[in-house]
Scaffold this motif. Sequence first.
Motif, PDB file in Angstrom:
ATOM      1  N   MET A  51       0.739  -1.232   0.022  1.00 22.02           N
ATOM      2  CA  MET A  51       0.060   0.016  -0.086  1.00 22.02           C
ATOM      3  C   MET A  51       0.932   1.330  -0.020  1.00 22.02           C
ATOM      4  SD  MET A  51      -2.925   0.872   2.638  1.00 22.02           S
ATOM      5  CE  MET A  51      -3.964   2.523   2.291  1.00 22.02           C
ATOM      6  N   ALA A  52       0.534   2.203  -0.785  1.00 26.26           N
ATOM      7  CA  ALA A  52       1.396   3.380  -0.949  1.00 26.26           C
ATOM      8  C   ALA A  52       1.270   4.285   0.465  1.00 26.26           C
ATOM      9  CB  ALA A  52       0.675   4.387  -2.133  1.00 26.26           C
ATOM     10  N   THR A  53       2.656   4.866   0.747  1.00 20.91           N
ATOM     11  CA  THR A  53       2.534   5.891   1.983  1.00 20.91           C
ATOM     12  C   THR A  53       2.139   7.028   1.534  1.00 20.91           C
ATOM     13  OG1 THR A  53       4.440   4.403   2.613  1.00 20.91           O
ATOM     14  CG2 THR A  53       4.039   6.583   3.838  1.00 20.91           C
ATOM     15  N   VAL A  54       1.363   7.649   2.377  1.00 25.55           N
ATOM     16  CA  VAL A  54       0.827   9.059   2.240  1.00 25.55           C
ATOM     17  C   VAL A  54       1.197   9.945   3.116  1.00 25.55           C
ATOM     18  CG1 VAL A  54      -1.014  10.475   1.755  1.00 25.55           C
ATOM     19  CG2 VAL A  54      -1.073   8.128   1.073  1.00 25.55           C
ATOM     20  N   TRP A  55       1.801  11.038   2.928  1.00 28.84           N
ATOM     21  CA  TRP A  55       2.072  12.057   4.145  1.00 28.84           C
ATOM     22  C   TRP A  55       1.917  13.425   3.396  1.00 28.84           C
ATOM     23  CZ3 TRP A  55       7.214  14.743   4.017  1.00 28.84           C
ATOM     24  CH2 TRP A  55       8.046  14.420   3.176  1.00 28.84           C
ATOM     25  N   ARG A  56       1.974  14.382   4.208  1.00 25.89           N
ATOM     26  CA  ARG A  56       1.822  15.758   3.597  1.00 25.89           C
ATOM     27  C   ARG A  56       3.094  16.374   4.102  1.00 25.89           C
ATOM     28  NH1 ARG A  56      -2.611  18.755   2.355  1.00 25.89           N
ATOM     29  NH2 ARG A  56      -3.887  17.112   3.286  1.00 25.89           N
ATOM     30  N   GLU A  57       3.720  17.055   3.114  1.00 27.58           N
ATOM     31  CA  GLU A  57       5.126  17.773   3.520  1.00 27.58           C
ATOM     32  C   GLU A  57       4.854  18.944   4.290  1.00 27.58           C
ATOM     33  OE1 GLU A  57       7.936  17.353  -0.250  1.00 27.58           O
ATOM     34  OE2 GLU A  57       6.137  17.922  -0.774  1.00 27.58           O
ATOM     35  N   ALA A  58       5.911  19.079   5.372  1.00 31.97           N
ATOM     36  CA  ALA A  58       5.856  20.196   6.170  1.00 31.97           C
ATOM     37  C   ALA A  58       6.480  21.260   5.592  1.00 31.97           C
ATOM     38  CB  ALA A  58       6.590  19.836   7.514  1.00 31.97           C
TER      39      ALA A  58
ATOM     40  N   PHE B 126      16.610  19.784  -2.790  1.00 30.34           N
ATOM     41  CA  PHE B 126      16.956  19.150  -1.260  1.00 30.34           C
ATOM     42  C   PHE B 126      15.566  19.178  -0.540  1.00 30.34           C
ATOM     43  CE2 PHE B 126      21.016  20.624  -2.848  1.00 30.34           C
ATOM     44  CZ  PHE B 126      21.643  19.284  -2.549  1.00 30.34           C
ATOM     45  N   ALA B 127      14.975  17.955  -0.411  1.00 30.64           N
ATOM     46  CA  ALA B 127      13.504  17.863   0.180  1.00 30.64           C
ATOM     47  C   ALA B 127      13.560  16.363   0.497  1.00 30.64           C
ATOM     48  CB  ALA B 127      12.553  18.536  -0.366  1.00 30.64           C
ATOM     49  N   GLY B 128      12.397  16.036   1.282  1.00 31.16           N
ATOM     50  CA  GLY B 128      11.880  14.941   1.423  1.00 31.16           C
ATOM     51  C   GLY B 128      12.452  14.137   2.458  1.00 31.16           C
ATOM     52  N   PRO B 129      12.166  12.731   2.716  1.00 26.44           N
ATOM     53  CA  PRO B 129      12.782  11.897   3.674  1.00 26.44           C
ATOM     54  C   PRO B 129      14.153  11.517   3.355  1.00 26.44           C
ATOM     55  CG  PRO B 129      11.510  10.512   2.262  1.00 26.44           C
ATOM     56  CD  PRO B 129      11.062  12.022   1.988  1.00 26.44           C
TER      57      PRO B 129
ATOM     58  N   GLY C  75       8.364  15.282 -13.769  1.00 23.84           N
ATOM     59  CA  GLY C  75       7.325  15.996 -14.336  1.00 23.84           C
ATOM     60  C   GLY C  75       6.089  15.005 -13.998  1.00 23.84           C
ATOM     61  N   TYR C  76       4.985  15.604 -14.330  1.00 24.18           N
ATOM     62  CA  TYR C  76       3.750  15.031 -14.162  1.00 24.18           C
ATOM     63  C   TYR C  76       3.518  14.470 -12.809  1.00 24.18           C
ATOM     64  CZ  TYR C  76       3.641  15.067 -19.169  1.00 24.18           C
ATOM     65  OH  TYR C  76       3.438  15.271 -20.503  1.00 24.18           O
ATOM     66  N   GLY C  77       4.167  15.055 -11.844  1.00 27.18           N
ATOM     67  CA  GLY C  77       4.047  14.771 -10.379  1.00 27.18           C
ATOM     68  C   GLY C  77       5.031  13.488  -9.971  1.00 27.18           C
ATOM     69  N   ILE C  78       5.701  13.129 -10.905  1.00 24.03           N
ATOM     70  CA  ILE C  78       6.487  12.011 -10.441  1.00 24.03           C
ATOM     71  C   ILE C  78       7.794  12.174 -10.029  1.00 24.03           C
ATOM     72  CG2 ILE C  78       7.302   9.883 -11.377  1.00 24.03           C
ATOM     73  CD1 ILE C  78       5.109   9.690 -13.191  1.00 24.03           C
ATOM     74  N   GLY C  79       8.473  11.633  -9.129  1.00 23.91           N
ATOM     75  CA  GLY C  79       9.742  11.916  -8.551  1.00 23.91           C
ATOM     76  C   GLY C  79      10.366  10.688  -7.910  1.00 23.91           C
TER      77      GLY C  79
ATOM     78  N   ARG D 117       3.306  13.183  -6.710  1.00 24.07           N
ATOM     79  CA  ARG D 117       2.685  14.416  -5.844  1.00 24.07           C
ATOM     80  C   ARG D 117       1.280  14.656  -6.402  1.00 24.07           C
ATOM     81  NH1 ARG D 117       6.594  19.035  -4.698  1.00 24.07           N
ATOM     82  NH2 ARG D 117       5.130  19.565  -3.149  1.00 24.07           N
ATOM     83  N   LEU D 118       0.439  14.729  -5.488  1.00 26.28           N
ATOM     84  CA  LEU D 118      -1.103  15.081  -5.905  1.00 26.28           C
ATOM     85  C   LEU D 118      -1.848  15.867  -4.926  1.00 26.28           C
ATOM     86  CD1 LEU D 118      -2.192  11.674  -7.533  1.00 26.28           C
ATOM     87  CD2 LEU D 118      -1.691  13.486  -8.481  1.00 26.28           C
ATOM     88  N   PHE D 119      -2.005  17.209  -5.222  1.00 26.03           N
ATOM     89  CA  PHE D 119      -2.963  17.911  -4.345  1.00 26.03           C
ATOM     90  C   PHE D 119      -2.327  18.348  -3.007  1.00 26.03           C
ATOM     91  CE2 PHE D 119      -5.874  15.333  -6.851  1.00 26.03           C
ATOM     92  CZ  PHE D 119      -6.324  16.546  -7.727  1.00 26.03           C
ATOM     93  N   GLY D 120      -0.826  18.201  -3.207  1.00 23.96           N
ATOM     94  CA  GLY D 120      -0.189  18.554  -1.770  1.00 23.96           C
ATOM     95  C   GLY D 120       0.311  17.219  -0.954  1.00 23.96           C
ATOM     96  N   LEU D 121      -0.274  16.446  -1.516  1.00 22.16           N
ATOM     97  CA  LEU D 121       0.164  14.906  -0.837  1.00 22.16           C
ATOM     98  C   LEU D 121       1.298  14.135  -1.623  1.00 22.16           C
ATOM     99  CD1 LEU D 121      -3.366  13.448  -0.063  1.00 22.16           C
ATOM    100  CD2 LEU D 121      -1.998  14.612   1.354  1.00 22.16           C
ATOM    101  N   ARG D 122       2.018  13.518  -1.040  1.00 22.30           N
ATOM    102  CA  ARG D 122       3.127  12.765  -1.675  1.00 22.30           C
ATOM    103  C   ARG D 122       2.762  11.332  -1.226  1.00 22.30           C
ATOM    104  NH1 ARG D 122       8.101  10.316  -0.226  1.00 22.30           N
ATOM    105  NH2 ARG D 122      10.037  11.263  -1.437  1.00 22.30           N
ATOM    106  N   LEU D 123       2.563  10.610  -2.384  1.00 20.93           N
ATOM    107  CA  LEU D 123       2.068   9.120  -2.344  1.00 20.93           C
ATOM    108  C   LEU D 123       3.510   8.360  -2.669  1.00 20.93           C
ATOM    109  CD1 LEU D 123      -1.215   9.547  -4.308  1.00 20.93           C
ATOM    110  CD2 LEU D 123      -0.819   9.688  -1.988  1.00 20.93           C
TER     111      LEU D 123
END
Length: 214
Positions: A1-8, A123-126, A134-138, A160-166
């Motif tokens: 299952m994909a992990t979902v979290w909102r970036e601070a 420089f971001a993320g866990p 592009g297209y929200g993919i990273g 990344r979709l609607f401020g969420l990182r899946l």
Amino acid sequence: MATVWREAMVEREPTQGGFERLLGREAWLALPGAVRERFLRRIETGDCVTYVGRVVECRMSLAGRIFAQLARIVGAPLPLGTDIGVAASVSVTSDDGRINQYWTRQYGRRHGFPQVIHSAKRFAGPTGLEEYLGYGIGIALRLRVAGGALLFEGDHYFVRLFGLRLRLPRWAEPGRLTVGHRDLGDGRFVFSLDLAHPLLGAMIHQSAIFAEPA
């Protein structure tokens, strides 16, 4: 299952010094001075640093060819052919010299238009470093030094979709991505890309030799 979290909302780090922090002082100093200088180079807004060279190796398995074609849906971030000896260039720009770096890679082809690949590093993320295709993919990246080369190794993929990182589950990932930067001396370096799947094995390998701008 994909992990979902909102970036601070955190203060984003300048590119200068960020690579050293992620690697650690000892590993950073183990790199050749020319490599450290390239990744410490400050690129002001509106400026562009371009490296030119040629593709010297490119191999793809059948699975790699199929996946590279499927990836055209999200901007074709992988080589589409195995031409060698063709011209290549990498141009790097920045939004303000501090936060994001934008990379444009162009590879010549024997037939048809050159392939152009766009991506952005931040420089971001866990893991502390991410590359956006592009297209929200990273891809979240980890750094390490091996044999004097600086390696960017994929840790996991995300959308990344609607401020969420899946975060994509392991079974849905296309394979482990490793990008290398190895200095050759005299202002030249090798840029390599490898994509390997745990079941399908090595799918794509590409390497090109570039030179410092005059």
